[in-house]
Design a protein around this motif. Sequence first.
Motif, PDB file in Angstrom:
ATOM      1  N   THR A  52       0.836  -1.201   0.000  1.00 28.15           N
ATOM      2  CA  THR A  52       0.000   0.000   0.000  1.00 28.15           C
ATOM      3  C   THR A  52       0.871   1.251   0.000  1.00 28.15           C
ATOM      4  OG1 THR A  52      -1.601  -1.257   1.275  1.00 28.15           O
ATOM      5  CG2 THR A  52      -1.947   1.116   1.147  1.00 28.15           C
ATOM      6  N   ALA A  53       1.876   1.241   0.865  1.00 29.07           N
ATOM      7  CA  ALA A  53       2.784   2.392   0.940  1.00 29.07           C
ATOM      8  C   ALA A  53       3.508   2.584  -0.388  1.00 29.07           C
ATOM      9  CB  ALA A  53       3.793   2.179   2.071  1.00 29.07           C
ATOM     10  N   GLN A  54       3.947   1.468  -0.972  1.00 27.22           N
ATOM     11  CA  GLN A  54       4.711   1.550  -2.231  1.00 27.22           C
ATOM     12  C   GLN A  54       3.835   2.076  -3.372  1.00 27.22           C
ATOM     13  OE1 GLN A  54       6.063  -2.444  -2.790  1.00 27.22           O
ATOM     14  NE2 GLN A  54       7.399  -2.420  -0.997  1.00 27.22           N
ATOM     15  N   ASN A 215       0.081   1.841   5.956  1.00 28.46           N
ATOM     16  CA  ASN A 215      -1.119   1.126   5.529  1.00 28.46           C
ATOM     17  C   ASN A 215      -2.214   2.075   5.073  1.00 28.46           C
ATOM     18  OD1 ASN A 215      -0.266  -1.536   5.907  1.00 28.46           O
ATOM     19  ND2 ASN A 215      -0.573  -1.358   8.121  1.00 28.46           N
ATOM     20  N   ASP A 216      -1.982   3.358   5.239  1.00 27.83           N
ATOM     21  CA  ASP A 216      -2.962   4.378   4.871  1.00 27.83           C
ATOM     22  C   ASP A 216      -2.527   5.017   3.551  1.00 27.83           C
ATOM     23  OD1 ASP A 216      -4.505   6.633   4.546  1.00 27.83           O
ATOM     24  OD2 ASP A 216      -4.411   7.233   6.669  1.00 27.83           O
ATOM     25  N   ALA A 217      -3.113   4.558   2.475  1.00 23.54           N
ATOM     26  CA  ALA A 217      -2.700   5.016   1.144  1.00 23.54           C
ATOM     27  C   ALA A 217      -2.823   6.533   1.007  1.00 23.54           C
ATOM     28  CB  ALA A 217      -3.548   4.330   0.080  1.00 23.54           C
ATOM     29  N   PHE A 218      -3.872   7.099   1.582  1.00 23.95           N
ATOM     30  CA  PHE A 218      -4.084   8.547   1.443  1.00 23.95           C
ATOM     31  C   PHE A 218      -2.986   9.319   2.153  1.00 23.95           C
ATOM     32  CE2 PHE A 218      -8.482   6.708   1.446  1.00 23.95           C
ATOM     33  CZ  PHE A 218      -8.672   6.809   0.078  1.00 23.95           C
ATOM     34  N   GLN A 267      -1.646 -10.025  14.277  1.00 21.72           N
ATOM     35  CA  GLN A 267      -2.106  -8.682  14.668  1.00 21.72           C
ATOM     36  C   GLN A 267      -1.889  -7.684  13.535  1.00 21.72           C
ATOM     37  OE1 GLN A 267      -0.088  -7.346  18.177  1.00 21.72           O
ATOM     38  NE2 GLN A 267      -1.166  -8.811  19.506  1.00 21.72           N
ATOM     39  N   HIS A 268      -0.720  -7.782  12.933  1.00 27.48           N
ATOM     40  CA  HIS A 268      -0.395  -6.835  11.864  1.00 27.48           C
ATOM     41  C   HIS A 268      -1.127  -7.169  10.573  1.00 27.48           C
ATOM     42  CE1 HIS A 268       2.578  -4.177  13.680  1.00 27.48           C
ATOM     43  NE2 HIS A 268       2.888  -5.219  14.437  1.00 27.48           N
ATOM     44  N   ARG A 269      -1.331  -8.448  10.336  1.00 26.48           N
ATOM     45  CA  ARG A 269      -2.067  -8.841   9.131  1.00 26.48           C
ATOM     46  C   ARG A 269      -3.479  -8.232   9.156  1.00 26.48           C
ATOM     47  NH1 ARG A 269      -0.641 -13.243   5.855  1.00 26.48           N
ATOM     48  NH2 ARG A 269       0.346 -14.431   7.533  1.00 26.48           N
ATOM     49  N   ALA A 270      -4.040  -8.149  10.358  1.00 32.62           N
ATOM     50  CA  ALA A 270      -5.392  -7.596  10.509  1.00 32.62           C
ATOM     51  C   ALA A 270      -5.436  -6.115  10.134  1.00 32.62           C
ATOM     52  CB  ALA A 270      -5.869  -7.788  11.944  1.00 32.62           C
ATOM     53  N   ARG A 271      -4.264  -5.443  10.195  1.00 29.97           N
ATOM     54  CA  ARG A 271      -4.220  -4.011   9.860  1.00 29.97           C
ATOM     55  C   ARG A 271      -3.739  -3.781   8.424  1.00 29.97           C
ATOM     56  NH1 ARG A 271      -0.340  -2.713  14.585  1.00 29.97           N
ATOM     57  NH2 ARG A 271      -1.485  -3.703  16.278  1.00 29.97           N
ATOM     58  N   ASP A 272      -3.675  -4.827   7.672  1.00 28.84           N
ATOM     59  CA  ASP A 272      -3.136  -4.788   6.312  1.00 28.84           C
ATOM     60  C   ASP A 272      -3.765  -3.682   5.466  1.00 28.84           C
ATOM     61  OD1 ASP A 272      -2.045  -5.460   3.885  1.00 28.84           O
ATOM     62  OD2 ASP A 272      -3.451  -7.111   3.517  1.00 28.84           O
ATOM     63  N   CYS A 274      -4.004  -3.401   2.273  1.00 24.18           N
ATOM     64  CA  CYS A 274      -4.756  -3.890   1.113  1.00 24.18           C
ATOM     65  C   CYS A 274      -6.232  -4.063   1.478  1.00 24.18           C
ATOM     66  CB  CYS A 274      -4.151  -5.210   0.646  1.00 24.18           C
ATOM     67  SG  CYS A 274      -4.974  -5.941  -0.763  1.00 24.18           S
ATOM     68  N   SER A 275      -6.486  -4.720   2.598  1.00 26.24           N
ATOM     69  CA  SER A 275      -7.881  -4.919   3.039  1.00 26.24           C
ATOM     70  C   SER A 275      -8.524  -3.581   3.362  1.00 26.24           C
ATOM     71  CB  SER A 275      -7.935  -5.792   4.294  1.00 26.24           C
ATOM     72  OG  SER A 275      -7.033  -6.846   4.198  1.00 26.24           O
ATOM     73  N   ALA A 276      -7.773  -2.696   3.988  1.00 25.94           N
ATOM     74  CA  ALA A 276      -8.318  -1.382   4.352  1.00 25.94           C
ATOM     75  C   ALA A 276      -8.715  -0.602   3.114  1.00 25.94           C
ATOM     76  CB  ALA A 276      -7.296  -0.603   5.178  1.00 25.94           C
ATOM     77  N   MET A 277      -7.880  -0.671   2.095  1.00 28.06           N
ATOM     78  CA  MET A 277      -8.197   0.042   0.846  1.00 28.06           C
ATOM     79  C   MET A 277      -9.457  -0.513   0.190  1.00 28.06           C
ATOM     80  SD  MET A 277      -5.143   1.132  -1.689  1.00 28.06           S
ATOM     81  CE  MET A 277      -5.983   2.472  -2.504  1.00 28.06           C
ATOM     82  N   ARG A 278      -9.526  -1.837   0.189  1.00 27.33           N
ATOM     83  CA  ARG A 278     -10.698  -2.476  -0.423  1.00 27.33           C
ATOM     84  C   ARG A 278     -11.968  -2.063   0.326  1.00 27.33           C
ATOM     85  NH1 ARG A 278      -8.930  -7.360  -0.616  1.00 27.33           N
ATOM     86  NH2 ARG A 278      -9.661  -7.943   1.445  1.00 27.33           N
ATOM     87  N   ALA A 279     -11.918  -2.152   1.651  1.00 22.68           N
ATOM     88  CA  ALA A 279     -13.084  -1.798   2.472  1.00 22.68           C
ATOM     89  C   ALA A 279     -13.494  -0.358   2.197  1.00 22.68           C
ATOM     90  CB  ALA A 279     -12.749  -1.988   3.950  1.00 22.68           C
TER      91      ALA A 279
END
Lengths: 332, 322
Positions: A52-54, A215-218, A267-272, A274-279
């Motif tokens: 996401t960062a990349q 993890n926050d693309a914006f 724990q970190h996978r849950a904050r991924d 990619c999922s956040a962007m999709r949601a």
Amino acid sequence: MEAQHAAGSWTEALWRRCYETVVRARTYDEMAHVLQRSGKVAFHVSGIGQETAQAAAACALNTETDLFFPYYRDYAFMIALGMSVDELMLSLFLKAADPNSGGRQMVGHFGCKRLRVFTGSSPVATQIPHAVGAAYAARLRGEEAVAFVSFGEGSSNQGDFHEGCNFAGVHQLPVIFFCQNNRYAISVPERWQVAGRIVDRAHGYGFTGVRVDGNDAFAVYDAVRTARDRARAGEGPTLIEAMVYRIQPHSTADNDLLYRTREEIEQHRARDGCSAMRAYGIEAGMWSMAQEDALRAQCAHALKQAIEYAERAPYADASTLCDHIVAEGGQR
Amino acid sequence: MKYIEAIRQAMYDEMARDERVFVLGEDVGKGGVLNTTQGLRDAFGSARVLDTPLSESAIVGVAIGAAMHGMRPIAEMQFADFIFPATNQIISEAAKIRYRSNNDWEAPLVIRVPYGATGGGALYHSQCPESVFFGTPGLKIVAPATTADAYALLVAAVRDPDPVLYFEHKKCYLSISGSLSPDPVRIGQANVQRVGTDVTVITYGVVLHDVLRAAEIAAARDGVSVHVLDVRTLQPLDTEAIVEAASHTGKVMIVHEDNKTGGVGAEIAALICEHALFDLDAPIVRVCGPDVHAVAMSPTLEKAFLINEEMLVRAIMTLARA
């Protein structure tokens, strides 16, 4: 995130470009792991958890003018710049047509003049002074280019990080130093790598430092875009520390459970990101599960074709071993 | 023209000819601590004669980045002794840019390396570190001993599409004078400095001049005729010229200021053994710096380290009689 999206300059097309890049990188990366474990390829080094960062960083840059110095986990970054899955697969399979090195280097050692990606190596942080030098050359020639260099938090302890940052600070060069802090330098955790915060070092070099949630693309996009605007305005470099987490072991040769727990990884996978962007996309009405399924199917198809292509592609001929040690012919 | 003036003139001419050429290093703006870049900032401005932070790895790393982006940088190491922080950038990066990218990228930079003992320089202002880089594929290494070669090889280095380490011996700066030659010198081309029939001396750097004086003495005093080959380029070595010079007399002496063990002379000896062993009439002799780190500050220890004319005459005579 809603507010940031509304306030920022993200269009639906930009969100889609960024998200699709993340998914392409993720599916490539997962497949590369499977290929290594099944004995099809020798080695893989993963970027999962950092896509996401990349991707967001790449979306904030100008692929026509800027100068890129990625590091070995930057698959999403490379895909965003235009490296195809076919090309990544040629590299993974070490084939002659690999645009990065023709199978001479390990996977993840990017370099592609067509995409303005400067060749990289394994000793970490050596690309940082290169980015500074390219930025200096761009300034000498009056180009609009901004140099973007990425690296991990482990690399930030190398002398070349310090020397490069200091040089760029002194000469106020258009460089974005993008640290992907994935919390581990192989097995050594962040707290045994640095006593302070990497982002705070920027002040010592006389330029701005920004820490963002990777993890926050914006947030990443805004930070890189602001840094780029600053560089273009002649206001010098920026150090961005994107906080991410390396979900996979360091490489396929590493057993990460020797130094961290499954619980921590989960724990970190849950904050991924990619999922956040999709949601976010679904909630904002820009994306649907049907589109998700179609994208995943397209990725799977592209990967299958890329694997078939790369498997069939020839290795470098043994007779080319001594090619390109120095230039053929004389002076230019 | 003095050797140092030839270096300066070559930089000036190349910068005037090609705006991609620029100089960077510590104190280069004021003319350099050894005065090689004098006048360049006035002529070309501070952006093209760039004072850098005291930071050797960045000097080379920045030069590599600029070279990959189309420039022709000349990076100055203030003293050869301070090149080691930049070694990773030279060996892991500059040398491998072309090979590792399968010819997609290139790094045409010159690294100027003032080296060798001048008197009073002690351990860290006198070293000859060429052997550290020698044998690294992808690097070219030149070491001119004359004014004409100092000019011609620097011009060749700037125009070369690959990284070139340019070793300039500090003792030559003011002590060696000569005129410039209109003929270009190709990197990798040795030069016969003296034609003789009894003993062949193969050398490079400032000791060439000691060798030439010793050859005169040997001829005048004992009628020994000495053939002298200046290799000029350390990498790639001019194998053909070395073998020809060795076979010419059948007695070979190799001379360099750098330490004997692992020095360039060892490779020259190996080449002669590979290609011309049966042309030899006596074992190869090496007259080199002893395996001591470098000269000491104390004048007695410095003198004991350095090669001198008398030492060379003795070695030539011994070999001639062998």
